[in-house]
Design an enzyme around this catalytic site. Sequence first.
Site, PDB file in Angstrom:
ATOM      1  N   GLY A  16       9.769  12.785 -13.436  1.00 37.14           N
ATOM      2  CA  GLY A  16       9.265  11.480 -13.857  1.00 37.14           C
ATOM      3  C   GLY A  16       9.051  11.390 -15.348  1.00 37.14           C
ATOM      4  O   GLY A  16       8.025  10.896 -15.813  1.00 37.14           O
ATOM      5  N   ASP A  65      16.071  11.308  -6.272  1.00 38.67           N
ATOM      6  CA  ASP A  65      14.965  10.699  -5.557  1.00 38.67           C
ATOM      7  C   ASP A  65      14.118  11.794  -4.919  1.00 38.67           C
ATOM      8  O   ASP A  65      14.563  12.482  -3.995  1.00 38.67           O
ATOM      9  CB  ASP A  65      15.517   9.751  -4.487  1.00 38.67           C
ATOM     10  N   ASN A  92       5.090  15.428 -12.489  1.00 41.36           N
ATOM     11  CA  ASN A  92       4.527  14.180 -12.992  1.00 41.36           C
ATOM     12  C   ASN A  92       4.956  12.967 -12.188  1.00 41.36           C
ATOM     13  O   ASN A  92       4.217  11.981 -12.111  1.00 41.36           O
ATOM     14  CB  ASN A  92       4.926  13.985 -14.462  1.00 41.36           C
ATOM     15  N   SER A 149      -5.027  12.811 -10.464  1.00 35.12           N
ATOM     16  CA  SER A 149      -5.649  11.560 -10.874  1.00 35.12           C
ATOM     17  C   SER A 149      -7.150  11.581 -10.642  1.00 35.12           C
ATOM     18  O   SER A 149      -7.633  12.166  -9.666  1.00 35.12           O
ATOM     19  CB  SER A 149      -5.049  10.386 -10.096  1.00 35.12           C
ATOM     20  N   TYR A 162      -2.403   6.027  -3.046  1.00 35.16           N
ATOM     21  CA  TYR A 162      -2.263   6.763  -4.307  1.00 35.16           C
ATOM     22  C   TYR A 162      -3.421   7.742  -4.473  1.00 35.16           C
ATOM     23  O   TYR A 162      -3.220   8.928  -4.757  1.00 35.16           O
ATOM     24  CB  TYR A 162      -2.218   5.787  -5.485  1.00 35.16           C
ATOM     25  N   LYS A 166      -2.959  11.824  -4.352  1.00 37.87           N
ATOM     26  CA  LYS A 166      -3.311  12.635  -5.515  1.00 37.87           C
ATOM     27  C   LYS A 166      -4.348  13.700  -5.148  1.00 37.87           C
ATOM     28  O   LYS A 166      -4.333  14.812  -5.692  1.00 37.87           O
ATOM     29  CB  LYS A 166      -3.816  11.753  -6.651  1.00 37.87           C
TER      30      LYS A 166
END
Length: 257
Positions: A16, A65, A92, A149, A162, A166
Amino acid sequence: MIPDFPGRGRRVLVTGAARGVGRAVAHAFAANGDQVAVHYGTSREEAEATLAGLPGSGHALVGGDLSDPEETEALVDAAARALGGIDVLVNNAAIMAPHPPAATLYAEWSAAWQRHTAVNVVGTANASHLAAQRMIAQRTGGRIVNIGSRGAFRGEPDHPAYGATKAAVHALGQSLAVALAPYGIAVASVAPGFVETERVAHRLTGPEGEEIRVQSPFGRVARPGEVADAVLWLASPQAQWASGTVLDLNGASYLRT
């Protein structure tokens, strides 16, 4: 006997890396004298711009992907061929699409969880396994650094998948830290708060931007380079004893014990 892990001249795969934090991380390693494989999912033009802006030479571009196990294997193989091996992996790549539970239809909710899990957790796990296998075979040690995160701890009400994925990335890193230490491979994670990147620039304007900035007593959000500096340190020889760490990078916007 595993030799001392070097501080520069390493082969580094950053997933990423087309823009944002990933671009900053790739640049930090290149400026340190490492060779970098810049990975992208769909943003090839932006990844090419990242590659073109890296100092030094010997860098490479790889696409794929991460939600697809076969493509993940192919992109890690491509990075290893281009660089002559892999010494450092920075996980990342991630997706963060809104799906607030009270306003999201079930079909959209389910699809969001499947997509977040496939990229953020399974993709990270697969890339880590593939890179670790190469590091073990090389017998030179290694580093894996995950970008987690703050949301894993404080919650993400509009992006619950998300936050949950994380948290899984943090847990994965700690498990790998124990499992891979005998091979000289250190694994750690960073948990950034809000970072000023192209993807979220629109949120930093107007009243919402002020609300975000005052979450930190410093009155601002993080710069991508600040996250990159922390990643570079966690990948250094000096940071071996930080293996298993989840390093908070949120400007005191969220404190935990």
